[in-house]
Design an enzyme around this catalytic site. Sequence first.
Site, PDB file in Angstrom:
ATOM      1  N   MET A  28     -13.485  13.923  13.459  1.00  0.00           N
ATOM      2  CA  MET A  28     -13.958  12.606  13.899  1.00  0.00           C
ATOM      3  C   MET A  28     -13.160  12.194  15.141  1.00  0.00           C
ATOM      4  O   MET A  28     -13.064  11.015  15.449  1.00  0.00           O
ATOM      5  CB  MET A  28     -13.809  11.583  12.777  1.00  0.00           C
ATOM      6  CG  MET A  28     -14.690  11.925  11.570  1.00  0.00           C
ATOM      7  SD  MET A  28     -15.192  10.495  10.621  1.00  0.00           S
ATOM      8  CE  MET A  28     -13.618   9.861  10.097  1.00  0.00           C
ATOM      9  N   GLY A  29     -12.572  13.149  15.820  1.00  0.00           N
ATOM     10  CA  GLY A  29     -11.785  12.833  17.025  1.00  0.00           C
ATOM     11  C   GLY A  29     -10.379  12.402  16.661  1.00  0.00           C
ATOM     12  O   GLY A  29      -9.890  12.697  15.560  1.00  0.00           O
ATOM     13  N   GLU A  33      -1.873  17.455  15.967  1.00  0.00           N
ATOM     14  CA  GLU A  33      -1.411  18.841  15.863  1.00  0.00           C
ATOM     15  C   GLU A  33      -2.088  19.584  14.702  1.00  0.00           C
ATOM     16  O   GLU A  33      -2.287  20.795  14.773  1.00  0.00           O
ATOM     17  CB  GLU A  33       0.118  18.825  15.710  1.00  0.00           C
ATOM     18  CG  GLU A  33       0.830  20.095  16.066  1.00  0.00           C
ATOM     19  CD  GLU A  33       0.342  20.795  17.342  1.00  0.00           C
ATOM     20  OE1 GLU A  33       0.154  22.020  17.266  1.00  0.00           O
ATOM     21  OE2 GLU A  33       0.113  20.133  18.366  1.00  0.00           O
ATOM     22  N   HIS A  35      -5.236  19.244  13.752  1.00  0.00           N
ATOM     23  CA  HIS A  35      -6.509  19.763  14.272  1.00  0.00           C
ATOM     24  C   HIS A  35      -6.258  20.945  15.206  1.00  0.00           C
ATOM     25  O   HIS A  35      -7.007  21.928  15.195  1.00  0.00           O
ATOM     26  CB  HIS A  35      -7.246  18.676  15.066  1.00  0.00           C
ATOM     27  CG  HIS A  35      -7.650  17.477  14.277  1.00  0.00           C
ATOM     28  ND1 HIS A  35      -7.050  16.242  14.421  1.00  0.00           N
ATOM     29  CD2 HIS A  35      -8.591  17.322  13.314  1.00  0.00           C
ATOM     30  CE1 HIS A  35      -7.612  15.379  13.603  1.00  0.00           C
ATOM     31  NE2 HIS A  35      -8.540  16.005  12.911  1.00  0.00           N
ATOM     32  N   GLY A 145      -8.891  21.355   6.887  1.00  0.00           N
ATOM     33  CA  GLY A 145      -7.500  21.304   6.443  1.00  0.00           C
ATOM     34  C   GLY A 145      -7.400  21.095   4.936  1.00  0.00           C
ATOM     35  O   GLY A 145      -8.226  20.395   4.330  1.00  0.00           O
ATOM     36  N   ASP A 148      -6.833  17.179   3.115  1.00  0.00           N
ATOM     37  CA  ASP A 148      -7.857  16.436   2.373  1.00  0.00           C
ATOM     38  C   ASP A 148      -8.439  17.396   1.332  1.00  0.00           C
ATOM     39  O   ASP A 148      -9.540  17.927   1.483  1.00  0.00           O
ATOM     40  CB  ASP A 148      -8.917  15.907   3.342  1.00  0.00           C
ATOM     41  CG  ASP A 148      -8.325  14.866   4.278  1.00  0.00           C
ATOM     42  OD1 ASP A 148      -7.716  13.905   3.786  1.00  0.00           O
ATOM     43  OD2 ASP A 148      -8.424  15.044   5.499  1.00  0.00           O
ATOM     44  N   SER A 184      -4.153  11.178  11.103  1.00  0.00           N
ATOM     45  CA  SER A 184      -4.302  10.115  12.115  1.00  0.00           C
ATOM     46  C   SER A 184      -3.840   8.767  11.557  1.00  0.00           C
ATOM     47  O   SER A 184      -3.454   7.874  12.306  1.00  0.00           O
ATOM     48  CB  SER A 184      -5.730  10.051  12.648  1.00  0.00           C
ATOM     49  OG  SER A 184      -6.634  10.485  11.697  1.00  0.00           O
TER      50      SER A 184
HETATM   51  O1  PAF Z   1     -12.094  15.268   7.709  1.00  0.00           O
HETATM   52  C1  PAF Z   1     -12.763  14.695   8.602  1.00  0.00           C
HETATM   53  O2  PAF Z   1     -12.300  14.477   9.715  1.00  0.00           O
HETATM   54  C2  PAF Z   1     -14.180  14.253   8.290  1.00  0.00           C
HETATM   55  O3  PAF Z   1     -14.320  13.846   6.971  1.00  0.00           O
HETATM   56  C3  PAF Z   1     -15.237  15.316   8.656  1.00  0.00           C
HETATM   57  C4  PAF Z   1     -15.067  16.558   7.796  1.00  0.00           C
HETATM   58  C5  PAF Z   1     -15.141  15.684  10.119  1.00  0.00           C
HETATM   59  C6  PAF Z   1     -16.637  14.768   8.389  1.00  0.00           C
HETATM   60  O4  PAF Z   1     -16.905  13.651   9.165  1.00  0.00           O
END
Ligand code: PAF
Length: 282
Positions: A28-29, A33, A35, A145, A148, A184
Amino acid sequence: MTDPRIVTSVTGLRDALGGIAPGLVPTMGALHEGHAELIARSASETPLTVVSVFVNPSQFNDPADFEKYPRTLETDAAKAGAAGASLIFAPASHEIYPAGFATTVIVSGLTERWEGAVRPGHFAGVATVVSVLLNAVRPARSYFGEKDYQQLQMIRRMHADLRLPGEIVGCPTVRSCDGLALSSRNARLSPQARGDAAVVPAALSAMQQAAGSGVRDVARLEAIGRDRIAACPAAEIDYLAVVDPATLEPVAQLDMPARVITAVLLDGVRLLDNMELRPGQA
Ligand code: PAF
C-alpha cells in the site's frame, strides 16, 4: 539506476510485461526496509519485479484512516527501484474496483479470531484486493512478509482454494537493531513509546528461549511473555497466544513447532509481532 516505470492500468501493465510472469510485491506504499527486502528477494528469484502500490479502501475499518494513509508514490518508486523493482503498478481505483464491482472474497475460519475480531471486514478487503491483483498481474511468485502472519496464512489458504496464479512466498520479518518488527505504524510512536516497543520482540524471544530449553506447557510459556510485557506499564496486550501455525487455533502443549502471535497497544499504536516456537529438550 533509473527509477522503475509507473503503470496505472491493467492493460498498460500487461503491455509492459510482454508475456513475462513477474515477481509481485503487493504494497500500500509508504515503503520501508521490510518492503525493500521483499523486493530484493523477488529481484533475485524472478526475471522482473512488479511492486503494486494501491491504498485499498476496502481493508480500512475507519474511512478517516484511509484518507490519512500516506501516499508517497514518487519516493516509493525510487525506493522500489533501488531494491530491484522494474515496474510499479499503481492502479487507479476503478482499475481494481470497476463500476458495478460486487464481489467480496471471504476466507472463513482463519480470519475470525485475532486481528479479524477487532477489525471487522479487514481481511475480506485484503483477500478481495489480493485476488484481483494476482489475476491482473499473473505473477510467477508473490512475496508477503511474515510480520502480518494472519494475513499471510489467509492469503495462502485463499491462493490454494481459488487456484490463483503463481506461488506465495512468505519472507521473514525484518527487525530494527532492538528487535522491533519494521512496520509503517512505527513512525506513529512517540520517542518514549518507540523505546518501550522493544519489549514486544523481547517477550517473544524469551518465550522462544524457554520453548527451546524444554518448556512445553503453553500456559507457562504465555505467562513468560505476558510478564515480560507487563514490566512496561504503558504496554497493553490485546492478545498473546501460542497457535497452530497453519490454522491459527490455540494449542495447549508445544509438541510440534507452533507460532506465538501478539498484538500490543502502545501509545495508541497497535504493534503486531509473531515468532516461531520450536520445542526443545528439557
Ligand atoms: O500488507 C499490505 O500491505 C496489504 O494488506 C496488501 C497485502 C498490500 C493488500 O492491500
